[in-house]
Enzyme design. Structure first.
Site, PDB file in Angstrom:
ATOM      1  N   ASN A 103       0.802  -1.229   0.000  1.00 51.55           N
ATOM      2  CA  ASN A 103       0.000   0.000   0.000  1.00 51.55           C
ATOM      3  C   ASN A 103       0.839   1.285   0.000  1.00 51.55           C
ATOM      4  O   ASN A 103       0.414   2.308  -0.533  1.00 51.55           O
ATOM      5  CB  ASN A 103      -1.029   0.008   1.141  1.00 51.55           C
ATOM      6  N   LYS A 129      11.550  -8.671   1.819  1.00 52.49           N
ATOM      7  CA  LYS A 129      10.569  -9.494   1.109  1.00 52.49           C
ATOM      8  C   LYS A 129       9.370  -8.584   0.889  1.00 52.49           C
ATOM      9  O   LYS A 129       8.577  -8.350   1.803  1.00 52.49           O
ATOM     10  CB  LYS A 129      10.193 -10.735   1.929  1.00 52.49           C
ATOM     11  N   HIS A 130       9.261  -8.035  -0.307  1.00 55.82           N
ATOM     12  CA  HIS A 130       8.190  -7.088  -0.585  1.00 55.82           C
ATOM     13  C   HIS A 130       6.948  -7.839  -1.084  1.00 55.82           C
ATOM     14  O   HIS A 130       7.019  -9.021  -1.444  1.00 55.82           O
ATOM     15  CB  HIS A 130       8.647  -6.071  -1.639  1.00 55.82           C
ATOM     16  N   SER A 187       4.211  -9.176  -3.535  1.00 55.90           N
ATOM     17  CA  SER A 187       4.492  -9.708  -4.866  1.00 55.90           C
ATOM     18  C   SER A 187       3.891  -8.890  -5.998  1.00 55.90           C
ATOM     19  O   SER A 187       4.229  -9.111  -7.160  1.00 55.90           O
ATOM     20  CB  SER A 187       3.995 -11.156  -4.959  1.00 55.90           C
ATOM     21  N   GLY A 195       1.603  -5.717   7.753  1.00 51.91           N
ATOM     22  CA  GLY A 195       0.680  -6.480   6.930  1.00 51.91           C
ATOM     23  C   GLY A 195      -0.537  -6.933   7.699  1.00 51.91           C
ATOM     24  O   GLY A 195      -0.935  -6.315   8.691  1.00 51.91           O
ATOM     25  N   SER A 196      -1.095  -8.027   7.260  1.00 46.89           N
ATOM     26  CA  SER A 196      -2.338  -8.531   7.842  1.00 46.89           C
ATOM     27  C   SER A 196      -2.082  -9.247   9.159  1.00 46.89           C
ATOM     28  O   SER A 196      -0.952  -9.679   9.451  1.00 46.89           O
ATOM     29  CB  SER A 196      -3.007  -9.502   6.869  1.00 46.89           C
ATOM     30  N   GLU A 215       3.479  -4.414  12.659  1.00 45.45           N
ATOM     31  CA  GLU A 215       2.457  -3.372  12.464  1.00 45.45           C
ATOM     32  C   GLU A 215       1.390  -4.014  11.600  1.00 45.45           C
ATOM     33  O   GLU A 215       1.594  -4.234  10.405  1.00 45.45           O
ATOM     34  CB  GLU A 215       3.066  -2.138  11.811  1.00 45.45           C
ATOM     35  N   LEU A 216       0.246  -4.317  12.223  1.00 42.39           N
ATOM     36  CA  LEU A 216      -0.793  -5.079  11.545  1.00 42.39           C
ATOM     37  C   LEU A 216      -1.963  -4.164  11.188  1.00 42.39           C
ATOM     38  O   LEU A 216      -1.783  -2.993  10.938  1.00 42.39           O
ATOM     39  CB  LEU A 216      -1.201  -6.266  12.414  1.00 42.39           C
ATOM     40  N   CYS A 228      -3.677   1.522   6.865  1.00 48.55           N
ATOM     41  CA  CYS A 228      -3.988   0.943   8.177  1.00 48.55           C
ATOM     42  C   CYS A 228      -4.414   2.006   9.175  1.00 48.55           C
ATOM     43  O   CYS A 228      -5.265   1.763  10.023  1.00 48.55           O
ATOM     44  CB  CYS A 228      -2.775   0.188   8.711  1.00 48.55           C
ATOM     45  N   GLU A 245     -11.349  -5.176   9.159  1.00 54.15           N
ATOM     46  CA  GLU A 245     -10.856  -3.937   8.571  1.00 54.15           C
ATOM     47  C   GLU A 245     -11.371  -3.782   7.145  1.00 54.15           C
ATOM     48  O   GLU A 245     -11.225  -4.680   6.324  1.00 54.15           O
ATOM     49  CB  GLU A 245      -9.329  -3.941   8.561  1.00 54.15           C
ATOM     50  N   GLU A 290       7.849   1.904  15.238  1.00 56.68           N
ATOM     51  CA  GLU A 290       8.670   2.398  14.144  1.00 56.68           C
ATOM     52  C   GLU A 290       8.792   3.911  14.306  1.00 56.68           C
ATOM     53  O   GLU A 290       8.043   4.537  15.027  1.00 56.68           O
ATOM     54  CB  GLU A 290       8.028   2.067  12.794  1.00 56.68           C
TER      55      GLU A 290
END
Length: 458
Positions: A135, A158-159, A161, A210-211, A232-233, A266, A363, A440
């Site tokens: 995002n 690892k970004h 895809s 992410g999720s 960070e979800l 988020c 969400e 962060e």
């Protein structure tokens, strides 16, 4: 999952990239581990020069990178370019402040512990794996990479895809700026390959944005190998409006909060909780503004809302709305999938929500707003805190005592008063409950991937 650029505006696949082989992954981990050893012995001043050079590269390519972001994940072009500039600010911030944030801290009275001197110091952990979402393809990565590299760590990315071109740009950015080879490396791998990378002894820690399911999985692997993790979800942030607020300003800001990044943020306000005394006025203005938004090609500067990044994301959002509609929710505007190509969804406002509806707890990652009527501040707080998330929040009030009451009682990593939630490099960012743990940005962010070492001297 294919590693590919699928243009969300057209639905067409523009580029397919082969994933790295197992051998290539091992080579990249080895490079990163070697770079971590080299970085450990460089000075803050040297790393700052390299970081500033990397920031310069980003700034010079802001417009081209903005277009790349928009093509890969669909946000309006002005927001994409702004994302690049936000990265530049963060890189310059950490170049200037890292040494200050990580300076040794002496104990004022070392004799109290029987020492002539006693102090603490921060040292890098080594290679840190970052599992990042689509995002904010550059910002999510840079807000980890800038502090991690300035602390003397190396990074493996690892970004997501669906943003491989952004990932490949980041793969070479820091080397181009002068950092040792391998200081920051992209791994073109699927999600199933993350476990083996994290299990590798050369990888010392992990950060994931992410999720919740992805966070659970990565945290479990990290725990099994006793490695530091920062998560960070998701978030379903409350946006509370009380009678003493400027209702018109609150409504206009609520729209910006909900549609920023096409609603795929988020920390964006998602649940709009309005005191009954001003509910009708707020709802009328909010629905009017949401219904007037320009939806279309995100490369057109006039577009306010572009497509969702993926077809699956658009379909999941539509399912949430349909679940609520079927259970009696009122669709005040939107609630439709526009005809034509691309992964678009109409800006939507739902009201009359009840607890059996999925959107109460899940969400809504897209331009869908949930509108709630609160009878008093206690009711507003109940609604705000009823989800399993606790990322950020926004409170609109002109009453100082009311402001303090919400500050003390909201379950959230941040509270923004009379403004929308935004991440700033100067302020810590992160959540509680199922929104994750760790922080962060700011000083706290750079310290997450450091060893806080205590030193005692006789």
């Amino acid at each position: 999952m294919a590693i590919a650029t699928v243009n969300p505006t057209t639905g067409l696949t523009e580029l397919i990239i082969e994933p790295h082989s197992a051998e290539e992954v091992q080579e990249r981990i080895a490079e990163s581990a070697k770079a971590a050893q080299a970085l450990r012995w460089t000075t803050f001043a040297q790393r700052a020069l390299w970081m500033l050079a990397a920031a310069e590269i980003l700034e010079e390519q802001a417009e081209g990178l903005g277009e790349l972001i928009t093509v890969e994940m669909g946000k309006p072009i002005a927001q994409s370019i702004a994302e690049v500039h936000k990265c530049v600010k963060a890189m310059r911030f950490y170049a200037a402040r890292a040494e200050e944030f990580l300076t040794d801290a002496p104990l004022d009275n070392p004799s109290s512990v029987g020492a002539s001197r006693a102090w603490t110091r921060y040292e890098p952990l080594g290679t840190v794996l970052a599992v990042m979402p689509w995002n904010y393809p550059l910002w999510q990565v840079i807000r980890f990479a800038a502090p991690a590299l300035m602390a003397g760590n190396s990074g493996l990315l690892k970004h997501a895809s669906n943003v491989p071109q952004a990932a490949l740009f980041l793969d070479t950015l820091f080397e181009r700026a002068g950092f040792p080879i391998g200081s920051f490396r992209t791994l073109l791998i699927g999600g199933s390959a993350v476990a083996s990378v994290l299990a590798d002894e050369r990888v010392k820690a992990v950060t994931l944005t992410g999720s919740e399911p992805a966070g659970r999985s990565v945290a479990a692997i990290a725990a099994d190998h006793v490695k530091k993790s920062v998560l960070e979800l998701g978030g379903s942030d409350p946006f509370i409006v009380m009678p003493s607020a400027d209702v018109a300003e609150a409504a206009a800001t609520a729209v910006r909060a909900r549609i920023s990044n096409n609603g795929q943020s988020c920390i964006a306000g998602k649940r709009f909780i309005v005191h009954t005394e001003v509910y009708d006025a707020f709802a009328a203005e909010f629905v009017k503004l949401m219904s007037e938004l320009s939806v279309g090609d995100p490369l057109d500067p006039a577009t306010q809302v572009g497509p969702l990044a993926t077809l699956s994301g658009r379909d999941e959002l539509a399912e949430l709305v349909e679940d609520a509609r079927a259970l009696g929710a009122q669709v005040l505007t939107g609630g439709t999938v526009p005809e034509g190509p691309g992964f678009f969804y109409a800006p939507t406002v739902l009201a009359g929500l009840t607890e059996e509806m999925r959107i109460i707890q899940e969400e809504a990652f897209g331009p869908v707003a949930s509108l709630y009527r609160a009878h008093d501040r206690e009711d507003a707080l109940r609604i705000a805190n009823q989800t399993t998330f606790g990322l950020s929040s926004s409170v609109w009030t002109g009453d100082v005592q009311e402001e303090e009451w919400f500050l003390a009682n909201l379950d959230a990593g941040a509270v923004f008063i009379n403004g929308m939630t935004v991440s700033y490099q100067e302020l810590p960012f992160g959540g509680i409950k199922r929104s994750g743990f760790g922080r962060e940005l700011a000083a706290d962010g750079i310290r997450e991937f450091c060893n806080l070492k205590t030193v005692w001297k006789a």
